[in-house]
Enzyme design. Structure first.
Site, PDB file in Angstrom:
ATOM      1  N   GLY A  11       0.823  -1.203   0.000  1.00  0.00           N
ATOM      2  CA  GLY A  11       0.000   0.000   0.000  1.00  0.00           C
ATOM      3  C   GLY A  11       0.849   1.241   0.000  1.00  0.00           C
TER       4      GLY A  11
ATOM      5  N   GLY B 248       4.839   7.821   1.865  1.00  0.00           N
ATOM      6  CA  GLY B 248       5.716   6.693   1.572  1.00  0.00           C
ATOM      7  C   GLY B 248       4.919   5.485   1.167  1.00  0.00           C
TER       8      GLY B 248
ATOM      9  CE  LYS C 243       4.444   3.987   7.141  1.00  0.00           C
ATOM     10  NZ  LYS C 243       3.436   4.111   8.168  1.00  0.00           N
TER      11      LYS C 243
ATOM     12  CG  ASP D 217      -4.768   9.397  11.009  1.00  0.00           C
ATOM     13  OD1 ASP D 217      -5.956   9.757  10.807  1.00  0.00           O
ATOM     14  OD2 ASP D 217      -4.005   9.009  10.106  1.00  0.00           O
TER      15      ASP D 217
ATOM     16  N   GLY E 118       0.950   5.382   1.413  1.00  0.00           N
ATOM     17  CA  GLY E 118       0.358   6.415   2.253  1.00  0.00           C
ATOM     18  C   GLY E 118       0.720   7.774   1.710  1.00  0.00           C
ATOM     19  N   GLY E 119       0.433   8.802   2.483  1.00  0.00           N
ATOM     20  CA  GLY E 119       0.716  10.166   2.054  1.00  0.00           C
ATOM     21  C   GLY E 119       2.196  10.370   1.764  1.00  0.00           C
TER      22      GLY E 119
HETATM   23  N1  ATP Z   1       2.981  -3.659   9.387  1.00  0.00           N
HETATM   24  C1  ATP Z   1       2.178  -3.745   8.332  1.00  0.00           C
HETATM   25  N2  ATP Z   1       1.795  -4.948   7.855  1.00  0.00           N
HETATM   26  C2  ATP Z   1       0.965  -5.040   6.781  1.00  0.00           C
HETATM   27  N3  ATP Z   1       0.452  -3.988   6.127  1.00  0.00           N
HETATM   28  C3  ATP Z   1       0.804  -2.750   6.558  1.00  0.00           C
HETATM   29  C4  ATP Z   1       1.674  -2.562   7.672  1.00  0.00           C
HETATM   30  N4  ATP Z   1       1.840  -1.225   7.856  1.00  0.00           N
HETATM   31  C5  ATP Z   1       1.091  -0.627   6.910  1.00  0.00           C
HETATM   32  N5  ATP Z   1       0.479  -1.516   6.130  1.00  0.00           N
HETATM   33  C6  ATP Z   1      -0.434  -1.229   5.011  1.00  0.00           C
HETATM   34  O1  ATP Z   1       0.217  -0.375   4.079  1.00  0.00           O
HETATM   35  C7  ATP Z   1      -0.661   0.649   3.628  1.00  0.00           C
HETATM   36  C8  ATP Z   1      -0.058   2.021   3.872  1.00  0.00           C
HETATM   37  O2  ATP Z   1       0.121   2.129   5.257  1.00  0.00           O
HETATM   38  P1  ATP Z   1       0.539   3.437   6.013  1.00  0.00           P
HETATM   39  O3  ATP Z   1      -0.011   3.312   7.370  1.00  0.00           O
HETATM   40  O4  ATP Z   1       1.951   3.681   5.876  1.00  0.00           O
HETATM   41  O5  ATP Z   1      -0.145   4.485   5.175  1.00  0.00           O
HETATM   42  P2  ATP Z   1      -0.559   5.892   5.591  1.00  0.00           P
HETATM   43  O6  ATP Z   1       0.547   6.793   5.256  1.00  0.00           O
HETATM   44  O7  ATP Z   1      -1.051   5.880   6.968  1.00  0.00           O
HETATM   45  O8  ATP Z   1      -1.784   5.976   4.654  1.00  0.00           O
HETATM   46  P3  ATP Z   1      -3.046   6.798   4.872  1.00  0.00           P
HETATM   47  O9  ATP Z   1      -2.679   8.091   4.240  1.00  0.00           O
HETATM   48  O10 ATP Z   1      -4.059   5.948   4.152  1.00  0.00           O
HETATM   49  O11 ATP Z   1      -3.325   6.868   6.361  1.00  0.00           O
HETATM   50  C9  ATP Z   1      -1.983   0.424   4.350  1.00  0.00           C
HETATM   51  O12 ATP Z   1      -2.832  -0.300   3.499  1.00  0.00           O
HETATM   52  C10 ATP Z   1      -1.630  -0.445   5.517  1.00  0.00           C
HETATM   53  O13 ATP Z   1      -2.684  -1.295   5.903  1.00  0.00           O
END
Ligand code: ATP
Length: 311
Positions: free
Chosen positions: A27, A32, A47, A140, A29-30
């Site tokens: 996935g 990364g 990440k 959040d 996020g904003g």
């Molecule tokens: N430890 C992990 N194991 C599996 N999937 C993960 C993990 N951490 C994040 N993800 C998945 O990766 C994606 C991006 O996660 P992340 O939390 O970094 O995004 P974000 O920057 O919070 O995005 P958003 O802007 O949607 O809040 C999400 O779909 C999340 O469920």
């Protein structure tokens, strides 16, 4: 002129970051992206964030998870590795399963069964309590930032909290609560923002708990009353107005009496208040017992309707 959006770090399948082999992107996020990766010991989540990114949120993630890893906290991913590699920073952590948002959306009614949502809600609040106890606010809280563990690790009954990109330390180095700023900018997601955020006030622990309560409603009923409203101010007003008619938010099968009592408590707390988590757990457990449904299995366990989602 606004700056162009930052380039996300792209790691193709098969590429290596130190000892970690990238399998696929999970996935974005904003700031990364998150990848599935492996080493000789198993599967993890990696990440990444470019070093030229304006908002360096990975640092906060590492700080918070590092602190919690030291304490062996429940509900948090463990950090396996971290560092800088070429033009990006990375952190490798526990790989978790589906988010509560995805699981909720996988049902026709967009909600979990009442016993399952109450039980997961208790775990979700425990995660916030642990985070608050090390001096951080999440800011959040939403179903997309909570996940379950993986079936392979026998963690289908475990709830994790993710994403500390918006976390903030609310205590100083001596553990004293920092003075609230006179005005704070809007943070987070409009649907899940606490009323204080709509008023540009400094957020405290009670605000994470307020939003946890909205999340609880969404998980149990499938929607919050302001779901269709897009205007930020109107959403804030709707959250305020619902205080006069809480039955319109705590719709069946929500345990209206217990959730009303939790909302009353939350609304009585101020920025400095140390939330009475144990009373919240007591009320949630009372609701769980009154609903006369078994706490387990959860909706996604073998033989249950959402099991297809975790396979
Ligand atoms: N430890 C992990 N194991 C599996 N999937 C993960 C993990 N951490 C994040 N993800 C998945 O990766 C994606 C991006 O996660 P992340 O939390 O970094 O995004 P974000 O920057 O919070 O995005 P958003 O802007 O949607 O809040 C999400 O779909 C999340 O469920």
């Amino acid at each position: 002129m606004t700056a162009p959006p930052p380039e996300l770090v792209q790691l193709p399948p098969g590429s290596m970051v130190e000892r970690w082999t990238i399998t696929k992107k999970l996935g974005e996020g904003g700031c990364g992206a998150v990848y599935l990766c492996t080493d000789a010991t198993g599967k993890y989540a990696l990440k990444v964030e470019g070093i030229s990114e304006q908002m360096q949120v990975l640092k906060m993630e590492v700080l918070v998870l590092g602190e919690l890893t030291k304490r062996g906290s429940r509900h948090f991913c463990k950090i396996e590795d971290k560092g800088r590699y070429g033009s990006f920073n990375y952190v490798v952590m526990t790989l978790v399963g589906k988010s509560l948002q995805d699981l909720r959306k996988g049902t026709p009614q967009q909600s979990l069964s009442v016993a399952c949502s109450l039980s997961c809600g208790i775990q979700a609040l425990e995660a916030l309590e642990d985070l608050h106890n090390i001096g951080y606010l999440h800011r959040d809280v939403k179903p997309g930032n909570y996940t379950i563990g993986r079936a392979e690790l026998n963690e289908l009954r475990k709830v994790y909290i993710l994403d500390f990109g918006m976390a903030r330390k609310f205590t100083d180095n001596n553990g004293i609560i920092r003075k609230p700023r006179a005005a704070a900018g809007f943070r987070g997601t409009v649907r899940y923002a606490p009323i204080a955020c709509h008023k540009n006030q400094e957020l405290g622990r009670k605000d994470d708990v307020e939003v946890w309560l909205y999340m609880q409603v969404e998980l149990t009923v499938g929607r919050v009353p302001w779901k269709e409203i897009t205007d930020m101010n109107a959403v804030g007003q709707a959250k305020q107005a619902i205080r006069n008619t809480p039955e319109k938010m705590f719709l069946p099968p929500c345990p209206v009496n217990e959730l009303k009592e939790i909302m009353r408590m939350v609304d009585s707390w101020d920025y400095f208040a140390d939330p009475n988590y144990s009373e919240c757990y007591r009320l949630m457990k009372q609701a769980l017992s009154n609903c006369r449904k078994p706490e387990f299995p959860y909706d996604w366990e073998p033989g249950m309707p959402l099991n297809y989602m975790v396979k």
